[in-house]
Motif scaffolding. Structure first.
Motif, PDB file in Angstrom:
ATOM      1  N   LYS A 181       0.852  -1.181   0.000  1.00 27.87           N
ATOM      2  CA  LYS A 181       0.000   0.000   0.000  1.00 27.87           C
ATOM      3  C   LYS A 181       0.893   1.238   0.000  1.00 27.87           C
ATOM      4  O   LYS A 181       2.092   1.173   0.281  1.00 27.87           O
ATOM      5  N   TYR A 182       0.297   2.374  -0.320  1.00 28.50           N
ATOM      6  CA  TYR A 182       1.124   3.579  -0.408  1.00 28.50           C
ATOM      7  C   TYR A 182       1.719   3.952   0.952  1.00 28.50           C
ATOM      8  O   TYR A 182       2.831   4.494   1.028  1.00 28.50           O
ATOM      9  N   ARG A 183       1.019   3.643   2.034  1.00 25.91           N
ATOM     10  CA  ARG A 183       1.585   3.919   3.360  1.00 25.91           C
ATOM     11  C   ARG A 183       2.808   3.045   3.626  1.00 25.91           C
ATOM     12  O   ARG A 183       3.781   3.498   4.244  1.00 25.91           O
ATOM     13  N   ASP A 184       2.751   1.791   3.169  1.00 24.59           N
ATOM     14  CA  ASP A 184       3.919   0.921   3.328  1.00 24.59           C
ATOM     15  C   ASP A 184       5.112   1.474   2.560  1.00 24.59           C
ATOM     16  O   ASP A 184       6.259   1.447   3.046  1.00 24.59           O
ATOM     17  N   VAL A 185       4.867   1.966   1.361  1.00 26.47           N
ATOM     18  CA  VAL A 185       5.957   2.534   0.560  1.00 26.47           C
ATOM     19  C   VAL A 185       6.535   3.767   1.244  1.00 26.47           C
ATOM     20  O   VAL A 185       7.763   3.935   1.325  1.00 26.47           O
ATOM     21  N   PHE A 186       5.674   4.630   1.750  1.00 25.01           N
ATOM     22  CA  PHE A 186       6.159   5.827   2.445  1.00 25.01           C
ATOM     23  C   PHE A 186       6.944   5.462   3.702  1.00 25.01           C
ATOM     24  O   PHE A 186       7.958   6.106   4.023  1.00 25.01           O
ATOM     25  N   LEU A 187       6.512   4.424   4.404  1.00 28.04           N
ATOM     26  CA  LEU A 187       7.229   3.989   5.599  1.00 28.04           C
ATOM     27  C   LEU A 187       8.623   3.476   5.237  1.00 28.04           C
ATOM     28  O   LEU A 187       9.611   3.790   5.925  1.00 28.04           O
ATOM     29  N   ILE A 188       8.716   2.702   4.162  1.00 24.59           N
ATOM     30  CA  ILE A 188      10.020   2.200   3.720  1.00 24.59           C
ATOM     31  C   ILE A 188      10.940   3.360   3.362  1.00 24.59           C
ATOM     32  O   ILE A 188      12.133   3.383   3.739  1.00 24.59           O
ATOM     33  N   CYS A 189      10.411   4.349   2.647  1.00 26.78           N
ATOM     34  CA  CYS A 189      11.230   5.485   2.219  1.00 26.78           C
ATOM     35  C   CYS A 189      11.725   6.299   3.409  1.00 26.78           C
ATOM     36  O   CYS A 189      12.923   6.618   3.498  1.00 26.78           O
ATOM     37  N   THR A 190      10.812   6.656   4.307  1.00 23.34           N
ATOM     38  CA  THR A 190      11.205   7.510   5.434  1.00 23.34           C
ATOM     39  C   THR A 190      12.162   6.787   6.378  1.00 23.34           C
ATOM     40  O   THR A 190      13.149   7.367   6.843  1.00 23.34           O
ATOM     41  N   THR A 191      11.884   5.511   6.648  1.00 26.54           N
ATOM     42  CA  THR A 191      12.773   4.747   7.539  1.00 26.54           C
ATOM     43  C   THR A 191      14.160   4.603   6.933  1.00 26.54           C
ATOM     44  O   THR A 191      15.181   4.828   7.615  1.00 26.54           O
ATOM     45  N   SER A 192      14.209   4.229   5.664  1.00 28.84           N
ATOM     46  CA  SER A 192      15.504   4.000   5.013  1.00 28.84           C
ATOM     47  C   SER A 192      16.311   5.280   4.906  1.00 28.84           C
ATOM     48  O   SER A 192      17.518   5.294   5.192  1.00 28.84           O
ATOM     49  N   MET A 193      15.664   6.367   4.508  1.00 22.64           N
ATOM     50  CA  MET A 193      16.411   7.619   4.361  1.00 22.64           C
ATOM     51  C   MET A 193      16.845   8.178   5.709  1.00 22.64           C
ATOM     52  O   MET A 193      17.886   8.844   5.813  1.00 22.64           O
ATOM     53  N   THR A 194      16.075   7.923   6.755  1.00 20.16           N
ATOM     54  CA  THR A 194      16.517   8.339   8.093  1.00 20.16           C
ATOM     55  C   THR A 194      17.797   7.601   8.477  1.00 20.16           C
ATOM     56  O   THR A 194      18.753   8.199   9.013  1.00 20.16           O
ATOM     57  N   ILE A 195      17.834   6.297   8.197  1.00 18.48           N
ATOM     58  CA  ILE A 195      19.035   5.505   8.496  1.00 18.48           C
ATOM     59  C   ILE A 195      20.209   5.978   7.638  1.00 18.48           C
ATOM     60  O   ILE A 195      21.338   6.174   8.140  1.00 18.48           O
ATOM     61  N   VAL A 196      19.973   6.182   6.350  1.00 17.46           N
ATOM     62  CA  VAL A 196      21.051   6.584   5.436  1.00 17.46           C
ATOM     63  C   VAL A 196      21.629   7.941   5.839  1.00 17.46           C
ATOM     64  O   VAL A 196      22.856   8.099   5.968  1.00 17.46           O
ATOM     65  N   VAL A 197      20.761   8.923   6.034  1.00 14.60           N
ATOM     66  CA  VAL A 197      21.244  10.263   6.381  1.00 14.60           C
ATOM     67  C   VAL A 197      21.906  10.259   7.758  1.00 14.60           C
ATOM     68  O   VAL A 197      22.920  10.944   7.973  1.00 14.60           O
ATOM     69  N   VAL A 246      23.584   7.735   9.182  1.00 13.55           N
ATOM     70  CA  VAL A 246      24.907   7.135   9.046  1.00 13.55           C
ATOM     71  C   VAL A 246      25.863   8.085   8.316  1.00 13.55           C
ATOM     72  O   VAL A 246      27.026   8.261   8.717  1.00 13.55           O
ATOM     73  N   MET A 247      25.375   8.712   7.227  1.00 11.65           N
ATOM     74  CA  MET A 247      26.236   9.635   6.483  1.00 11.65           C
ATOM     75  C   MET A 247      26.570  10.876   7.305  1.00 11.65           C
ATOM     76  O   MET A 247      27.669  11.448   7.165  1.00 11.65           O
ATOM     77  N   PHE A 248      25.658  11.324   8.163  1.00 10.04           N
ATOM     78  CA  PHE A 248      25.932  12.443   9.059  1.00 10.04           C
ATOM     79  C   PHE A 248      27.053  12.073  10.037  1.00 10.04           C
ATOM     80  O   PHE A 248      28.004  12.847  10.244  1.00 10.04           O
ATOM     81  N   ALA A 249      26.955  10.884  10.621  1.00 10.19           N
ATOM     82  CA  ALA A 249      28.014  10.435  11.542  1.00 10.19           C
ATOM     83  C   ALA A 249      29.339  10.274  10.813  1.00 10.19           C
ATOM     84  O   ALA A 249      30.407  10.643  11.331  1.00 10.19           O
ATOM     85  N   HIS A 250      29.285   9.743   9.581  1.00 15.41           N
ATOM     86  CA  HIS A 250      30.518   9.558   8.807  1.00 15.41           C
ATOM     87  C   HIS A 250      31.153  10.909   8.465  1.00 15.41           C
ATOM     88  O   HIS A 250      32.380  11.078   8.557  1.00 15.41           O
ATOM     89  N   LEU A 251      30.341  11.902   8.059  1.00 11.53           N
ATOM     90  CA  LEU A 251      30.875  13.223   7.743  1.00 11.53           C
ATOM     91  C   LEU A 251      31.470  13.877   8.979  1.00 11.53           C
ATOM     92  O   LEU A 251      32.516  14.563   8.888  1.00 11.53           O
ATOM     93  N   THR A 252      30.838  13.649  10.132  1.00 12.46           N
ATOM     94  CA  THR A 252      31.380  14.207  11.375  1.00 12.46           C
ATOM     95  C   THR A 252      32.774  13.643  11.652  1.00 12.46           C
ATOM     96  O   THR A 252      33.701  14.378  12.040  1.00 12.46           O
ATOM     97  N   LEU A 253      32.969  12.344  11.437  1.00 10.89           N
ATOM     98  CA  LEU A 253      34.280  11.731  11.641  1.00 10.89           C
ATOM     99  C   LEU A 253      35.304  12.276  10.639  1.00 10.89           C
ATOM    100  O   LEU A 253      36.470  12.513  10.993  1.00 10.89           O
ATOM    101  N   ILE A 254      34.887  12.500   9.407  1.00  8.64           N
ATOM    102  CA  ILE A 254      35.807  13.029   8.389  1.00  8.64           C
ATOM    103  C   ILE A 254      36.236  14.447   8.757  1.00  8.64           C
ATOM    104  O   ILE A 254      37.430  14.807   8.659  1.00  8.64           O
ATOM    105  N   VAL A 255      35.295  15.266   9.200  1.00 12.28           N
ATOM    106  CA  VAL A 255      35.602  16.644   9.560  1.00 12.28           C
ATOM    107  C   VAL A 255      36.559  16.690  10.752  1.00 12.28           C
ATOM    108  O   VAL A 255      37.449  17.551  10.829  1.00 12.28           O
ATOM    109  N   LYS A 256      36.410  15.748  11.670  1.00 10.22           N
ATOM    110  CA  LYS A 256      37.294  15.709  12.839  1.00 10.22           C
ATOM    111  C   LYS A 256      38.660  15.127  12.522  1.00 10.22           C
ATOM    112  O   LYS A 256      39.511  15.045  13.409  1.00 10.22           O
ATOM    113  N   GLY A 257      38.868  14.684  11.300  1.00  7.50           N
ATOM    114  CA  GLY A 257      40.201  14.244  10.889  1.00  7.50           C
ATOM    115  C   GLY A 257      40.413  12.747  10.892  1.00  7.50           C
ATOM    116  O   GLY A 257      41.527  12.282  10.638  1.00  7.50           O
ATOM    117  N   TYR A 258      39.377  11.963  11.131  1.00  5.14           N
ATOM    118  CA  TYR A 258      39.518  10.511  11.090  1.00  5.14           C
ATOM    119  C   TYR A 258      39.435  10.056   9.622  1.00  5.14           C
ATOM    120  O   TYR A 258      38.429  10.259   8.955  1.00  5.14           O
TER     121      TYR A 258
END
Length: 777
Positions: free
Chosen positions: A465-481, A483-495
């Motif tokens: 259903k469209y709600r299932d699709v929206f749930l997959i999108c929001t959950t996945s992009m929350t995880i992706v962003v 993780v990438m936010f944490a990774h960028l923070t480590l890069i900026v700190k010099g790791y």
């Protein structure tokens, strides 16, 4: 005011009765009168027999209402009443005709399935007997195949086009027979389980069945005195290769059969083992499910129309202060569509047969196939959509602030990060943007009542259903962003260790593992359905092309940047380049560079091969013309690649010419073929006769947007830059625009498909049947 009030129900009748269809041209024959009266007000409803004009054959009953002067109507009200009942009679006759025609088709289909089941039962009995007799000899040897009946059976026309032609011919024959034939009152067409015993088998000894199966007429097997052949649709690579071999070497094989040592038989020996019987059983089971579904739709059609007549007559009585509802409803209740119980009894027979043959007597198990329950929508889904949407927005804002502070996404940004980590984020963003737009498509399809589940052949219990699709999108992009936010923070700190550099690759690996996870969690049926569609696309043209396959291939044509990014990331992490941060390795090595170019062509190649397979199956020249569209797209992509390597004026001119021709080709196919628009003789100028959206300007706006977004190839020539943003970010925005264009295209493509199905009254799938009778010379 009184005159306006008295004409209200007549306008209402036009709306209430618009749901019935199918107009028949008839002429009057003998008539039977019904005279009804209430007090001093009287009306007569004439029931007449109508002939179809074909040699005077009786086509059915029609009704004609006569409003008498004693009814109490005067002047304009009398004329309005006559017009009202004339329209009402027309709709009643249409309902009766349509119902009778569809009922005849289903009865014919039920009779055909009865014969199919009889043959199947005989074959199963013969195979069981052969296995029993061969059990002792097979115990001492390791057989590679199941024991089979020692007889030959004709596979019929196993060519791809032959199978499809037989399916179309059977559908046309079914419709013709149902229209031309006036169904009798007898029970022959109703009790499709007649002739089968309590066990579901023919009432004959097993030895007699086995002996009869070993008696041949040419290359066909004989069942119940009929010569039949088995046709298994060529939907898998093995069957496709066999069909192609038969098509290419038919003359040679025919000659070898004539000169071979098969005696007078000369037929190709093909064992009827358990696997072949199982395939035939699966086809018949699917046909029974579709028949039951169609009968359910017909039953709903019956009840809805009865309700419509009740409501319109009730409204008429209320506005005119007359009492005609009881009079006319007696006629409606005695009319064919409401009084015939053939379809209902056939429905009961189908249910009984399915329980007996395919559910081992378990009715609850049978109902899971015949009447699958719809997935219940949970409020928890909506809650988590809101929760993860808020989390995504917060993390994305934090990521953008961190990227701005560190100077990322500019010309002076970290080259290693932009070449290795940013592609992961852009790839996920493009994918889930596409999935989000698919969810929007589902929402709009449901709102406009486009039957997308039938078009895609989705199971009611497994579709997203469209709600299932929206749930997959929001959950996945929350995880992706996140993780990438944490990774960028480590890069900026010099790791910058290899472990930190491997974080985006690990994120990609986790999502791939979830996609193929075998456990029944995280929408496993939908994930596997997606993987099956991708497999069918990759192995095209060996799999039969269905709607969901070429629809998915069209989506891949809009995701070429994603596929190229995926190929690059696979090379970067598999070759362990992330340990040395050598992000240019995969672009320097020639075979990896060539592979990247090949990936750009693959979606168009797959789609072109699907068109070739559909032409081979159906023989429709339009598929060859459609194939040319994807060939032009491949030529345009090739010239762009050549221009990237050699920025000369000659290649630039070739890019402009080839891309312009390809764009015109694609726009024509989008508007005329896929969307069904630009019909000059339409009652809606420049559109089409039937439109689902009421606002016509939306179609023109969509065509304009599609035109603009089709011109995204101009970025190859113009090389646009947005301020100080990195060029890769600009390319991401252009790729996102193509994904948005595809989401727009999806809606109108299925709208056109739905209208074509509705115009031909297609609401259930016609499953090809395995056994076909052979006429003996």
């Amino acid at each position: 005011m009184a005159n306006t009030r008295s004409t209200a129900p007549y306008r209402y009748a036009a709306h209430m009765c618009s749901l019935v269809q199918t107009i028949f041209q008839v002429r009057w024959s003998t008539e039977t009168r019904f005279v009804c009266s209430v007090g001093t007000r009287a009306m007569q409803v004439h029931r007449k027999l109508a002939s179809s004009g074909n040699h005077g054959a009786v086509a059915g009953e029609v009704y004609e209402t006569e409003v008498l002067d004693a009814a109490g109507f005067a002047g304009a009200e009398a004329e309005a009443a006559r017009a009202f009942f004339q329209r009402l009679d027309e709709q009643l006759n249409k309902v009766n005709r349509f119902y009778e025609r569809k009922e005849g088709e289903f009865l014919e289909r039920g009779e055909c399935l009865r014969r199919q089941l009889q043959i199947l039962v005989e074959l199963k009995a013969a195979v069981t007997e052969a296995r029993r007799r061969g059990g002792s000899s097979a115990a001492g040897s390791a057989d590679l195949e199941d024991p089979s009946v020692s007889c030959s059976i004709l596979h019929g026309d196993q060519s791809l086009r032959g199978i499809t032609k037989q399916e179309h011919e059977s559908q046309e024959k079914l419709a013709d027979n149902a229209t031309a034939k006036n169904t009798d009152e007898g029970e022959d067409h109703l009790s499709i389980s007649e002739g089968l015993g309590d066990s579901g088998r023919i009432e004959k000894p097993t030895e007699e069945v086995a002996n009869k199966l070993m008696t041949f007429s040419g290359r066909a097997v004989t069942c119940q005195g009929r010569s039949v052949r088995i046709n298994i649709p060529v939907t898998t690579p093995s069957r496709t290769v066999f069909a192609i071999r038969e098509l290419l070497f038919d003359d040679m094989l025919s000659q070898s059969r004539k000169t071979g040592g098969n005696g007078g038989d000369g037929g190709e020996k093909l064992s009827i083992n358990k696997k072949k019987v199982h395939q035939a059983e699966k086809m018949i089971r699917g046909a029974l499910v579709e028949l039951y579904k169609g009968l359910g739709y017909l039953k709903t059609y019956r009840s809805l129309n009865m309700l419509a007549f009740v409501k319109i007559l009730k409204k008429f009585d209320k506005v005119t202060a007359k009492e005609v509802q009881t009079i006319y409803l007696k006629v409606v209740e005695s009319s064919y569509f409401n009084s015939s119980d053939k379809a209902i009894r056939l429905m009961d027979d189908v249910e009984e047969l399915f329980v007996r043959h395919f559910a081992s007597g378990d009715k609850r198990k049978a109902m899971k196939y015949l009447k699958p329950n719809q997935k219940e929508e949970s409020h928890a889904t909506t809650f988590f959509i809101g929760l993860f949407t808020g989390g995504f927005v917060a993390l994305f804002i934090g990521y953008c602030i961190m990227a701005h502070i560190s100077g990322m996404y500019t010309h002076q940004s970290n080259k290693v990060y932009m070449s290795t980590s940013y592609p992961v984020l852009s790839m996920f963003s493009l994918f889930f943007l596409h999935l989000f737009l698919y969810g929007c498509n589902i929402f709009m399809w449901r709102k406009t009542r486009i039957n997308y589940a039938f078009i895609f052949e989705f199971a009611p219990t497994k579709e997203l259903k469209y709600r299932d699709v929206f749930l997959i999108c929001t959950t996945s992009m929350t995880i992706v962003v996140g993780v990438m936010f944490a990774h960028l923070t480590l890069i900026v700190k010099g790791y910058s260790s290899s472990t930190v550099q491997a974080i985006p690759g690990c994120l990609l690996l986790v999502f791939l593992l979830v996609l193929v996870c075998p456990f029944k969690i995280l929408y496993r049926s939908s994930r596997y359905h997606f993987l099956i569609a991708i497999r069918n696309i990759i192995l095209t043209p060996f799999y039969k092309v269905v709607m969901v396959d070429f629809f998915m291939a069209d989506q891949l044509c809009s995701q070429v940047p994603l596929l190229r990014t995926l190929e690059y990331l696979a090379c970067y992490y598999i070759t362990s380049s992330y340990k040395t941060q050598d992000y240019g390795y995969c672009t320097r090595v020639k075979h990896f560079r060539d592979l990247a170019y090949a990936v750009s062509f693959l979606p168009y190649y797959w789609r072109a091969m699907q068109c070739a397979r559909r032409w081979f199956d159906e023989g429709d020249i339009n598929h060859i013309v459609n194939l040319g569209k994807y060939v032009s797209a491949m030529l345009a992509a090739g010239t762009k690649v050549a221009y990237e390597n050699d920025n000369s004026a000659g290649w630039l001119s070739l890019v402009v010419i080839v891309s312009s021709v390809a764009t015109i080709y694609q726009l024509y196919w989008d508007f005329v073929k896929d969307w069904g628009l630009l019909q000059f003789n339409s009652k809606n100028p420049w559109l089409r006769n039937d439109l689902i959206l009421k606002q016509k300007y939306i179609y023109f706006i969509s065509m304009g947007l599609n035109l603009l977004l089709r011109l995204a190839w101009l970025q190859t020539v113009i090389h646009p830059n947005i301020g100080s943003l990195d060029s890769r970010v600009t390319l991401f925005f252009l790729a996102a625009l193509e994904v948005i264009r595809r989401g727009l295209w999806n809606f109108y493509r299925l709208e056109n498909e739905h209208l074509n199905n509705a115009g031909k009254f297609r609401a259930v799938k016609v499953v090809p049947l395995p056994f076909h009778e052979v006429e003996e010379n």
